[in-house]
Write an enzyme that holds these catalytic residues in place. Structure first.
Site, PDB file in Angstrom:
ATOM      1  N   LYS A  65       0.848  -1.212   0.000  1.00 33.06           N
ATOM      2  CA  LYS A  65       0.000   0.000   0.000  1.00 33.06           C
ATOM      3  C   LYS A  65       0.878   1.253   0.000  1.00 33.06           C
ATOM      4  O   LYS A  65       0.686   2.162  -0.810  1.00 33.06           O
ATOM      5  CB  LYS A  65      -0.939   0.002   1.225  1.00 33.06           C
ATOM      6  CG  LYS A  65      -1.914  -1.169   1.249  1.00 33.06           C
ATOM      7  CD  LYS A  65      -2.853  -1.117   2.426  1.00 33.06           C
ATOM      8  CE  LYS A  65      -2.190  -1.321   3.759  1.00 33.06           C
ATOM      9  NZ  LYS A  65      -1.545  -2.644   3.915  1.00 33.06           N
ATOM     10  N   THR A  66       1.847   1.287   0.925  1.00 29.91           N
ATOM     11  CA  THR A  66       2.732   2.457   0.996  1.00 29.91           C
ATOM     12  C   THR A  66       3.573   2.565  -0.270  1.00 29.91           C
ATOM     13  O   THR A  66       3.809   3.670  -0.777  1.00 29.91           O
ATOM     14  CB  THR A  66       3.661   2.339   2.232  1.00 29.91           C
ATOM     15  OG1 THR A  66       2.836   2.112   3.378  1.00 29.91           O
ATOM     16  CG2 THR A  66       4.489   3.585   2.439  1.00 29.91           C
ATOM     17  N   ASP A 110      -1.506   7.286   6.067  1.00 31.31           N
ATOM     18  CA  ASP A 110      -1.417   5.865   6.386  1.00 31.31           C
ATOM     19  C   ASP A 110      -2.349   5.590   7.573  1.00 31.31           C
ATOM     20  O   ASP A 110      -2.622   6.489   8.367  1.00 31.31           O
ATOM     21  CB  ASP A 110       0.040   5.546   6.756  1.00 31.31           C
ATOM     22  CG  ASP A 110       0.323   4.055   6.686  1.00 31.31           C
ATOM     23  OD1 ASP A 110      -0.532   3.307   6.175  1.00 31.31           O
ATOM     24  OD2 ASP A 110       1.399   3.646   7.141  1.00 31.31           O
ATOM     25  N   THR A 159      -5.634  -1.079   6.864  1.00 29.46           N
ATOM     26  CA  THR A 159      -5.719  -2.533   6.963  1.00 29.46           C
ATOM     27  C   THR A 159      -7.171  -2.940   7.245  1.00 29.46           C
ATOM     28  O   THR A 159      -7.481  -4.115   7.292  1.00 29.46           O
ATOM     29  CB  THR A 159      -4.834  -3.037   8.127  1.00 29.46           C
ATOM     30  OG1 THR A 159      -5.082  -2.198   9.256  1.00 29.46           O
ATOM     31  CG2 THR A 159      -3.368  -2.966   7.763  1.00 29.46           C
ATOM     32  N   ARG A 218       6.781  -8.008   2.416  1.00 30.76           N
ATOM     33  CA  ARG A 218       7.592  -7.526   3.546  1.00 30.76           C
ATOM     34  C   ARG A 218       8.190  -8.704   4.312  1.00 30.76           C
ATOM     35  O   ARG A 218       9.351  -8.665   4.725  1.00 30.76           O
ATOM     36  CB  ARG A 218       6.761  -6.653   4.482  1.00 30.76           C
ATOM     37  CG  ARG A 218       7.614  -6.155   5.669  1.00 30.76           C
ATOM     38  CD  ARG A 218       6.841  -5.328   6.654  1.00 30.76           C
ATOM     39  NE  ARG A 218       6.526  -4.029   6.114  1.00 30.76           N
ATOM     40  CZ  ARG A 218       5.372  -3.405   6.298  1.00 30.76           C
ATOM     41  NH1 ARG A 218       4.417  -3.978   6.999  1.00 30.76           N
ATOM     42  NH2 ARG A 218       5.165  -2.218   5.774  1.00 30.76           N
TER      43      ARG A 218
HETATM   44  P1  ADP Z   1       2.016  -1.785   3.342  1.00 30.08           P
HETATM   45  O1  ADP Z   1       2.033  -0.290   3.206  1.00 30.08           O
HETATM   46  O2  ADP Z   1       0.896  -2.432   2.599  1.00 30.08           O
HETATM   47  O3  ADP Z   1       2.105  -2.256   4.773  1.00 30.08           O
HETATM   48  P2  ADP Z   1       4.586  -1.623   2.022  1.00 30.08           P
HETATM   49  O4  ADP Z   1       4.233  -0.876   0.796  1.00 30.08           O
HETATM   50  O5  ADP Z   1       5.296  -0.859   3.103  1.00 30.08           O
HETATM   51  O6  ADP Z   1       3.319  -2.370   2.634  1.00 30.08           O
HETATM   52  O7  ADP Z   1       5.457  -2.886   1.559  1.00 30.08           O
HETATM   53  C1  ADP Z   1       6.384  -3.497   2.406  1.00 30.08           C
HETATM   54  C2  ADP Z   1       7.641  -3.826   1.639  1.00 30.08           C
HETATM   55  O8  ADP Z   1       7.375  -4.924   0.773  1.00 30.08           O
HETATM   56  C3  ADP Z   1       8.140  -2.705   0.720  1.00 30.08           C
HETATM   57  O9  ADP Z   1       9.098  -1.907   1.345  1.00 30.08           O
HETATM   58  C4  ADP Z   1       8.766  -3.437  -0.439  1.00 30.08           C
HETATM   59  O10 ADP Z   1      10.113  -3.716  -0.194  1.00 30.08           O
HETATM   60  C5  ADP Z   1       8.006  -4.742  -0.482  1.00 30.08           C
HETATM   61  N1  ADP Z   1       6.963  -4.753  -1.517  1.00 30.08           N
HETATM   62  C6  ADP Z   1       5.644  -4.485  -1.342  1.00 30.08           C
HETATM   63  N2  ADP Z   1       4.972  -4.645  -2.497  1.00 30.08           N
HETATM   64  C7  ADP Z   1       5.877  -5.009  -3.411  1.00 30.08           C
HETATM   65  C8  ADP Z   1       5.787  -5.344  -4.808  1.00 30.08           C
HETATM   66  N3  ADP Z   1       4.613  -5.335  -5.451  1.00 30.08           N
HETATM   67  N4  ADP Z   1       6.914  -5.691  -5.445  1.00 30.08           N
HETATM   68  C9  ADP Z   1       8.094  -5.725  -4.789  1.00 30.08           C
HETATM   69  N5  ADP Z   1       8.251  -5.437  -3.484  1.00 30.08           N
HETATM   70  C10 ADP Z   1       7.150  -5.085  -2.790  1.00 30.08           C
END
Ligand code: ADP
Length: 341
Positions: A65-66, A110, A159, A218
């Site tokens: 998401k981030t 977020d 989430t 992650r």
């Molecule tokens: P969320 O915001 O959903 O908790 P993040 O965007 O922070 O998740 O993702 C966590 C980590 O996972 C990122 O820093 C990245 O390294 C990895 N990641 C997430 N999505 C992808 C993707 N589609 N392809 C490659 N790496 C990803």
């Protein structure tokens, strides 16, 4: 030429994944449908020189998401401000972000479900008409000032869509749900990141790590980092499937990718609650873990793996979960659930 976005606020959560976070949507693995829709919306906004419509991302933690939210302003060539819902307790906490927002810039919030209700209501006219009402003074002297804002894009991440009120949800032009990744997609992420982290991995080692990462990039990155440490300490050289297996076993990650906390959840449900049904609060109290952590971080993958189901009376273990724990449901007076009850 696109401008690099300016980060005006610290990233809300510690970003220990900075070196591995894709910088552009093209570099992201998986989520192709979400990517395709975003690409169209971004291109249209650029052609029309209009702000991109507001976007809400939802899904379990660690799915990107981030990452999406940070790639979008880069594509648009606009600045981004970052806020966290938990710190937005009153409208005054949000005002600086809104008044600082430049034309067509992005405001990323977020954990938007944690924003206080009063902030949420304050946000409605900002999202809809790019204006806010600020009250100055108190009592009889109070005056309301109507302030125009520059048109901006709000990107929210959560989430828990269930905790977002319908009026807020409806004000997002696009709502994108992120799904768990397939083993093949995670293996691709692991292979690419192994190169970035300078670890040599056999293909079957990458597959093994992917299969034990609970569908989450992650977690795949965390497992990969641990395997790198393990291989370095053991002077293992190129990491084979066997070395990866040993490293993950040492961390108590099992063949489904579950870790100690996941298994403790399943075991508590089996041994103390006879397999359920049990409410998440009771489980949280017994395990001494916040209920939010269970709901956000533990349960989504267990539900997807069909190890637990949710019923109107609470969570229940499935036969598959008892089998995974090596327990017999009968021994605990368990009334194991089937998926079709
Ligand atoms: P969320 O915001 O959903 O908790 P993040 O965007 O922070 O998740 O993702 C966590 C980590 O996972 C990122 O820093 C990245 O390294 C990895 N990641 C997430 N999505 C992808 C993707 N589609 N392809 C490659 N790496 C990803």
């Amino acid at each position: 030429m696109t401008r690099e976005p300016i980060l005006r606020a610290p990233v809300p959560t510690p970003d220990d994944d900075h070196d591995l976070r894709p910088q552009r949507m093209e570099e992201m693995v998986g989520q192709r449908e979400v990517y395709a829709r975003l690409k169209i919306a971004i291109e249209a906004a650029l052609v029309r020189r209009e702000p991109l419509g507001h976007i809400l991302f939802d899904g379990p933690p660690g799915l990107g998401k981030t990452t999406f939210a940070m790639c979008i302003p880069r594509h648009l060539g606009v600045p981004v401000q970052i806020a966290s819902g938990a710190t937005l307790k009153a409208p005054k906490d949000l005002i600086p972000y809104l008044t600082n927002a430049e034309e067509r810039s992005v405001l990323f919030v977020d954990e938007i479900h944690r924003m206080h209700k009063s902030v949420e209501e304050f946000l409605y006219p900002a999202m809809e008409d790019f204006r806010i009402d600020i009250t100055l003074g108190e009592g009889v002297n109070a005056r309301t000032l109507n302030l125009r804002l520059k048109p901006f894009t709000l990107i929210g991440a959560t989430t828990r869509t269930g905790l977002i009120s319908a009026p807020l949800r409806d004000r997002f032009h696009m709502r994108e749900h992120l799904e768990f990744y397939s083993v093949g997609e995670l293996a691709e992420i692991v292979r690419r990141n192994a190169v970035k982290l300078q670890i040599e991995l056999t293909d079957d080692a990458a597959e093994l790590i992917a299969a034990r990462s609970r569908g989450t990039p992650r977690i795949a990155n965390n497992r990969l980092r641990w395997i790198r440490d393990y291989a370095t300490a053991k002077k293992a050289g190129k990491v084979s499937q066997q070395v990866a297996e040993q490293a993950l076993t040492m961390q108590k990650v099992d063949h489904l990718g579950l870790d100690r906390q996941d298994r403790r959840y399943l075991e508590t449900m089996a041994r103390i609650f006879g397999g359920g049904p049990v409410g998440v609060e009771a489980l949280a109290h017994t395990m001494n873990i916040p209920a939010d952590t269970l709901v956000d971080e533990v349960e989504p993958f267990l539900l997807r793996s069909e190890l637990i189901i949710r019923t109107s009376r609470g969570r229940r273990l499935t036969a598959k979960a008892f089998e995974h724990l090596g327990l017999s449901p009968d021994a605990f007076g368990g009334k194991q659930a089937t998926l079709f009850e």
